[in-house]
Enzyme design. Structure first.
Site, mmCIF file in Angstrom:
data_model
loop_
_atom_site.group_PDB
_atom_site.id
_atom_site.type_symbol
_atom_site.label_atom_id
_atom_site.label_comp_id
_atom_site.label_asym_id
_atom_site.label_seq_id
_atom_site.Cartn_x
_atom_site.Cartn_y
_atom_site.Cartn_z
ATOM 1 N N ASP A 10 0.577 -1.129 -0.178
ATOM 2 C CA ASP A 10 0.158 0.187 -0.369
ATOM 3 C C ASP A 10 0.845 1.013 -0.204
ATOM 4 O OD1 ASP A 10 -1.447 1.830 1.323
ATOM 5 O OD2 ASP A 10 -2.881 1.088 2.034
ATOM 6 N N TYR A 224 0.192 -0.583 14.583
ATOM 7 C CA TYR A 224 -0.823 -1.218 13.726
ATOM 8 C C TYR A 224 -0.223 0.300 12.623
ATOM 9 C CZ TYR A 224 -4.572 -1.504 10.845
ATOM 10 O OH TYR A 224 -5.746 -1.385 9.378
ATOM 11 N N LYS A 227 -3.288 -2.828 6.746
ATOM 12 C CA LYS A 227 -3.181 -4.522 7.938
ATOM 13 C C LYS A 227 -2.371 -4.688 6.040
ATOM 14 C CE LYS A 227 -5.673 -6.217 10.181
ATOM 15 N NZ LYS A 227 -4.976 -7.108 11.016
HETATM 16 C C1 F6R Z 1 -8.093 -0.525 7.534
HETATM 17 C C2 F6R Z 1 -7.443 1.004 7.588
HETATM 18 C C3 F6R Z 1 -8.624 1.949 8.218
HETATM 19 C C4 F6R Z 1 -8.139 2.260 8.641
HETATM 20 C C5 F6R Z 1 -8.995 3.474 9.039
HETATM 21 C C6 F6R Z 1 -8.516 4.699 9.907
HETATM 22 O O1 F6R Z 1 -6.635 -1.743 7.110
HETATM 23 O O2 F6R Z 1 -6.536 0.688 6.724
HETATM 24 O O3 F6R Z 1 -10.579 1.095 7.949
HETATM 25 O O4 F6R Z 1 -7.711 2.005 10.360
HETATM 26 O O5 F6R Z 1 -9.338 4.089 7.827
HETATM 27 O O6 F6R Z 1 -7.204 5.437 9.310
HETATM 28 P P1 F6R Z 1 -6.443 6.323 9.736
HETATM 29 O O7 F6R Z 1 -5.714 6.215 11.040
HETATM 30 O O8 F6R Z 1 -5.292 6.774 8.657
HETATM 31 O O9 F6R Z 1 -7.306 7.932 10.211
HETATM 32 MG MG MG Z 2 -4.261 2.742 3.110
HETATM 33 MG MG MG Z 3 -4.472 -2.232 1.852
#
Ligand code: F6R
Ligand code: MG
Ligand code: MG
Length: 360
Positions: A10, A224, A227
């Protein structure tokens, strides 16, 4: 011998984490076109993940091939930053390449084999989930005669397959001969956050049948970062499961971990390429399947394997399950278990109220 390498990362989402920007895919294609060290390539995306599918004759874990992929991810990240795409470079955990992209963030699945008279191969790519998501379908494809008829009917499949499982927490591996050790393997792979199927070989001649990416970003980064969004490549027909037997388990949209903030269980929805843009609650988790008919190492255009009305029911079921799971809001089992939550931002929230606890 031909080697198939799928290396993915990603490098930035458009919009948010929902999909990929055309410009990023273009750059990856241009760079691979310029490169004369590969036999062929195909570039696609599943949600916000850039997928480089490459064939070559350098073997697996080859520095040249890994460097090609790494340099493309770096170049695409520069463009993602310029376009202010979301989470630009999110999966590149370091900025110096050291011979192999393993442990540096990207996901990798590679296998080498002698191309058969005809070599149908299916590549599954997922978004908003983790590598253990393949455990259930891989078990069904290679070990469950109620799913793969060939395990009973075809003498070439009848002697079964052996499966390598990785303990991604302890960094150990173990091999199971199927079907003899079915109960043993199930004692592990039913815990997909920790035990992940890495590869499958055919018992009769040790031919490689399947290989998956097992990288767990949170375990590498210690926090984290998004994913893992795994891939798996599976060889098909003539002594391997048929194309339809490989696809069959995906008619059941089983629950996987991932979805919103990598902290929710949801159904893995099989979709066609055009629908690989998870949006509802950043999901639900998605899987696409690109089918190739290798020809002297050349990939040509893929077939969009889930672009078939026979998967409409699975998609509808996934939508119903999504509704049902969403009704739980912040409660388990929609929310993942405590071990998994450790790698999210929840511990930071808990820190704030910790001092208010009194002994009972
Ligand atoms: C799942 C994913 C998203 C983010 C969510 C919050 O793999 O990447 O669900 O966790 O959109 O993202 P932030 O913390 O970057 O605003
Ligand atoms: Mg992403
Ligand atoms: Mg992804």
């Amino acid at each position: 011998m031909i080697t198939l390498s799928i290396i993915k990362a990603d490098v930035g989402g458009f919009v948010g984490h929902s999909s990929s920007h055309q410009r990023i895919l273009e750059i990856a294609r241009q760079e691979l076109k310029k490169c004369n060290k590969l036999t062929d390539f195909y570039v696609t995306h599943c949600g916000d993940d850039l997928e480089l599918i490459m064939t070559h004759n350098h073997g697996i874990e080859n520095e040249i091939v890994h460097k090609i992929a790494w340099d493309i991810f770096v170049k695409c990240t520069e463009e993602a930053k310029r376009l202010k795409l979301y989470g630009a470079g999110q999966d590149l955990l370091t900025d110096t390449f050291s011979g192999n992209v393993k442990g540096m963030g990207p996901g990798v699945a590679e296998m080498s084999f002698e191309e058969r008279k005809s070599e149908p191969i299916l590549i599954f790519m997922a978004d908003k989930t983790e590598p253990g998501a393949w455990n259930l379908p891989l078990f069904k494809i290679f070990c469950d005669p109620f799913s793969t008829a060939g395990l009973i009917i075809d003498p070439k499949l009848h002697s079964g397959f052996s499966i390598e499982v990785h303990d991604v927490v302890e960094h150990k591996k173990i091999n199971f001969k199927m079907p003899e050790e079915m109960y043993d393997i199930l004692a592990l792979i039913g815990q997909p956050a920790r035990y992940v199927i890495k590869s499958v070989i055919r018992n009769s001649d040790k031919e490689i049948a399947a290989v998956a990416s097992t990288q767990r970003l949170s375990l590498i980064a210690g926090k984290y970062v998004g994913k893992d969004d795994p891939v798996v490549a599976i060889r098909s027909q003539s002594g391997f499961p048929a194309v339809g037997e490989i696809l069959e388990p995906f008619s059941f949209p089983h629950l996987v971990a991932g979805w919103m903030r990598g902290s929710h269980h949801g159904p893995l929805m099989p979709v066609s390429f055009k629908d690989a843009n998870p949006s509802r609650f950043d999901g639900p988790p998605r899987v696409i399947c690109a089918g190739f008919q290798l020809c002297n190492g050349k990939l040509s255009e893929p077939r969009d394997m889930f672009n078939d009305p026979s998967f409409d029911m699975a998609r509808e079921k996934a939508n119903r399950i999504s509704d049902f799971m969403r009704m739980h809001g912040p409660f388990q089992p929609h929310l993942v278990g405590v071990d998994e939550l450790e790698y999210t931002t929840l511990p930071d929230v808990l820190k704030k109220i910790k001092h208010r606890f009194e002994d009972l």
